[in-house]
Scaffold this active site. Structure first.
Site, PDB file in Angstrom:
ATOM      1  N   SER A 228      33.996  37.304  27.465  1.00  0.00           N
ATOM      2  CA  SER A 228      35.111  37.439  26.523  1.00  0.00           C
ATOM      3  C   SER A 228      34.577  37.364  25.095  1.00  0.00           C
ATOM      4  O   SER A 228      33.781  38.210  24.698  1.00  0.00           O
ATOM      5  CB  SER A 228      36.174  36.375  26.801  1.00  0.00           C
ATOM      6  OG  SER A 228      37.378  36.683  26.127  1.00  0.00           O
ATOM      7  N   ASP A 295      46.870  51.008  46.803  1.00  0.00           N
ATOM      8  CA  ASP A 295      45.838  50.236  47.492  1.00  0.00           C
ATOM      9  C   ASP A 295      45.020  51.100  48.439  1.00  0.00           C
ATOM     10  O   ASP A 295      43.790  51.050  48.466  1.00  0.00           O
ATOM     11  CB  ASP A 295      46.514  49.083  48.253  1.00  0.00           C
ATOM     12  CG  ASP A 295      45.533  48.207  49.016  1.00  0.00           C
ATOM     13  OD1 ASP A 295      44.306  48.402  48.872  1.00  0.00           O
ATOM     14  OD2 ASP A 295      45.988  47.316  49.743  1.00  0.00           O
ATOM     15  N   ASP A 298      41.644  54.490  48.323  1.00  0.00           N
ATOM     16  CA  ASP A 298      40.197  54.522  48.577  1.00  0.00           C
ATOM     17  C   ASP A 298      39.878  54.394  50.053  1.00  0.00           C
ATOM     18  O   ASP A 298      38.702  54.316  50.427  1.00  0.00           O
ATOM     19  CB  ASP A 298      39.509  53.411  47.797  1.00  0.00           C
ATOM     20  CG  ASP A 298      40.016  52.020  48.179  1.00  0.00           C
ATOM     21  OD1 ASP A 298      41.006  51.936  48.948  1.00  0.00           O
ATOM     22  OD2 ASP A 298      39.440  51.027  47.715  1.00  0.00           O
ATOM     23  N   VAL A 304      43.775  45.708  46.776  1.00  0.00           N
ATOM     24  CA  VAL A 304      43.045  46.012  45.543  1.00  0.00           C
ATOM     25  C   VAL A 304      43.181  47.498  45.220  1.00  0.00           C
ATOM     26  O   VAL A 304      43.046  48.349  46.100  1.00  0.00           O
ATOM     27  CB  VAL A 304      41.550  45.647  45.686  1.00  0.00           C
ATOM     28  CG1 VAL A 304      40.744  46.182  44.521  1.00  0.00           C
ATOM     29  CG2 VAL A 304      41.386  44.141  45.805  1.00  0.00           C
ATOM     30  N   ASP A 451      41.603  43.275  34.356  1.00  0.00           N
ATOM     31  CA  ASP A 451      41.478  42.422  33.179  1.00  0.00           C
ATOM     32  C   ASP A 451      42.768  42.507  32.372  1.00  0.00           C
ATOM     33  O   ASP A 451      43.107  43.542  31.809  1.00  0.00           O
ATOM     34  CB  ASP A 451      40.290  42.876  32.327  1.00  0.00           C
ATOM     35  CG  ASP A 451      39.897  41.847  31.277  1.00  0.00           C
ATOM     36  OD1 ASP A 451      40.809  41.214  30.706  1.00  0.00           O
ATOM     37  OD2 ASP A 451      38.697  41.673  31.023  1.00  0.00           O
ATOM     38  N   HIS A 490      40.222  38.880  34.045  1.00  0.00           N
ATOM     39  CA  HIS A 490      39.364  38.577  32.913  1.00  0.00           C
ATOM     40  C   HIS A 490      38.389  37.453  33.238  1.00  0.00           C
ATOM     41  O   HIS A 490      38.780  36.360  33.626  1.00  0.00           O
ATOM     42  CB  HIS A 490      40.231  38.188  31.724  1.00  0.00           C
ATOM     43  CG  HIS A 490      39.489  38.021  30.444  1.00  0.00           C
ATOM     44  ND1 HIS A 490      38.849  39.066  29.824  1.00  0.00           N
ATOM     45  CD2 HIS A 490      39.281  36.930  29.660  1.00  0.00           C
ATOM     46  CE1 HIS A 490      38.291  38.638  28.711  1.00  0.00           C
ATOM     47  NE2 HIS A 490      38.527  37.348  28.586  1.00  0.00           N
TER      48      HIS A 490
END
Length: 562
Positions: A228, A295, A298, A304, A451, A490
């Site tokens: 960060s 999701d 992929d 995810v 993030d 993040h």
């Protein structure tokens, strides 16, 4: 200065934040480090240099220290620390941690100032009395705190490093920007310069000097470790002081500070302009709906979104849905969906040109868009404290400026003002890393595709510019490697996907043995510490592709071209 408006060169798939919060002043061996600071230190193998590096260590006592150019030393103190078992209790943003078998170490504290600046900067150097590997590790900061004097320092000493950090002369309270004004309407430019770049360079200079005096030999290798703000500091070093560190680990970097700090107030501006403030329950429903829709794109159904930029979920699909919320039911409206659409799309100027990437689909809304309204329906919460502090202190130059009621035209003006006034001080956006490459330095970065504090496409845009300057990704990968982390927030926070287990160790291996990491091993554990998923993150421009089998196993993925 980088071009504006920001243009995304390509959609790249990738998949750690807990909101930055004031956790009090961190003091050595007494307080846990905040999430979003330095990556946990590596269990690096000691450097082989014949005799143990720690032989010949000096007595732990104050000794003369040469001032960095342009600075004046005010004081030098040395305190012998016993080591042993050192515990850091849990804080609001981090779990408790205990280090055992910490070697005794000498803690040298240097205070310096810059003539005419009226500043007082502290640099702390911790030098292990046994087991020194010949390495130095500098610890980065978080939000408006320039360094960390707590757990990361002790952890680095535990792993055989000389540890060094600085406060840059500003408070160790993460979101306090009161230091930024010397008087109403007058910015403290010298102190902002300390925070932005000067103090990190002086930290490196003093850390090396104190190390050489104490051990009667120079450090063999020096490393930067930050996330960060700490990531931005690492990039500033590579850009402005390329000889300071052999290796820089700079995760979720807050580069393009002058642009993204304003851009992350966009959700507040959108809600105010549309006079619509969805509840956190509604925002969570949009987040989960996007994940459910994309999701499986992929081939792996694992909660995810590997490629948020390619997720075509339309928030209007949720109009009319009933959302349970705190014992009541809330119905999603068309205006709610428009709020979400504009937040995902990112801020634009009057001509409709994109100024900065929006919140990635799949990321949590609550940090940037969480707000409350009063009885009259007006916003009564300012939003994320870090951009609020930037706009109030350094742009409006009014501590009480209301960031919750910024109009879109005011937003655009503030965006360009930020770049115009401060890009040369804290922008950290120069893609010319030729000096760093020439020194043989290595830069390693991990960013999460969820993030929620620093939109990840900003870091990817910077990398695209570096690639263009140096003739392509393959040439850049010789000295700068970027890893995209699916499903991670993040600086590794709130991960739905695996996070790297030892990125600093990979950097050390690259610097000292020439073994550039093609992948970074990553793991996900549950609340009890049980391993639930593994994955090997791929060095950009390669991406991780699911090949079939168990979606929680690294063996089910391979690195492939995008």
């Amino acid at each position: 200065m980088r071009r504006i408006p920001f243009l995304i060169a390509a959609a790249i798939p990738f998949a750690a934040l807990v909101p930055f919060a004031a956790v009090g002043q961190a003091t050595p061996a007494s307080q846990a480090t905040a999430v979003g600071q330095a990556t946990p230190v590596s269990q690096a193998t000691p450097v082989s240099h014949g005799a143990p590096a720690s032989q010949g260590a000096g007595v732990c006592a104050a000794f003369p220290v040469s001032a960095p150019q342009g600075a004046r030393i005010q004081s030098v103190q040395a305190v012998a620390q016993p080591g042993g078992t050192v515990s850091f209790p849990a804080s609001p943003v981090d779990a408790a941690i205990t280090y055992t078998d910490v070697p005794a170490y000498c803690q040298v504290t240097v205070t310096l100032t810059h003539p005419g600046a009226n500043d007082h900067v502290t640099v702390q150097v911790d030098l292990p009395e046994r087991g020194w590997t010949g390495r130095l590790q500098a610890i980065g900061g978080s939000a408006y705190t320039a360094g960390d004097f707590g757990a990361p320092m002790v952890g680095a000493v535990h792993d055989g490093y000389v540890a060094v950090t600085t406060d840059a002369g500003v408070p160790l309270t993460y979101v306090d920007t009161s230091w930024g004004l010397t008087a109403p309407g007058k910015v403290n430019t010298p102190l902002l310069t300390d925070f932005a770049t000067r103090s990190v360079h002086e930290e490196a200079v003093l850390g090396k000097s104190v190390t050489q005096t104490f051990y009667h030999r120079m450090a063999s290798y020096s490393y930067w470790n930050g996330c960060s703000t700490g990531g931005r500091q690492g990039y500033a070093e590579a850009q402005d002081y390329p000889a300071d560190f052999n290796g820089i680990l700079a995760d979720s970097p807050a580069i393009d500070w002058t642009q993204f700090e304003v851009a992350t107030l966009w959700p507040q501006t959108v809600m105010y302009s549309l006079h619509d403030f969805p509840t956190n329950c509604e925002f969570a429903a949009f987040q989960h709906a996007a994940i459910a829709a994309c999701d499986g794109n992929d081939g792996a159904v694992n909660g995810v979104i590997d490629d948020p930029d390619a997720c075509g979920y339309d928030p209007r699909s949720l109009i009319g849905a009933t959302i349970p919320c705190d014992g009541n039911n809330v119905t999603v409206t068309a205006t709610d969906a428009e709020v979400v659409r504009e937040i995902w799309n990112g801020p634009t100027d009057a001509a409709g040109d994109l100024l900065w990437p929006g919140l990635p689909k799949g990321a949590d809304f609550s940090l940037l868009a969480g707000t409350t309204v009063d009885a009259n329906g007006n916003p009564s919460a300012p939003g994320f404290a870090v951009p609020v502090g930037w706009v109030r202190t350094f742009l409006a130059k009014q501590p009480g400026f209301d960031t919750a009621t910024i109009t879109k035209s005011q937003f655009v003006n503030l965006f360009y003002q930020s770049v115009r006034e401060y890009d040369g001080i804290i922008g950290t956006s120069d893609p010319d890393l030729s000096g760093f490459r020439a020194t043989g330095g290595k830069l390693l970065t991990v960013i999460g595709n969820e993030d929620q504090a620093i939109p990840p496409d900003g870091s990817l845009g910077y990398r695209h510019e570096v690639d263009a300057l140096f003739g392509g990704a393959n040439r850049v990968n010789d000295f700068y490697r970027l890893f995209l982390d699916p499903g991670v927030g993040h600086c590794g926070a709130e991960p739905a996907g695996p996070v790297p287990t030892d990125p600093l160790g990979a950097l050390v291996n690259w610097v000292e043995h020439g073994k550039a990491p093609a992948t970074l091993p990553a793991a996900l554990t549950d609340s009890s510490g049980q391993l639930t998923a593994t994955r090997n993150l791929c060095a950009y421009p390669m991406v991780s592709r699911f090949t079939g089998g168990d979606p929680t196993s690294a063996a089910s993925y391979r690195c492939a071209a995008h």
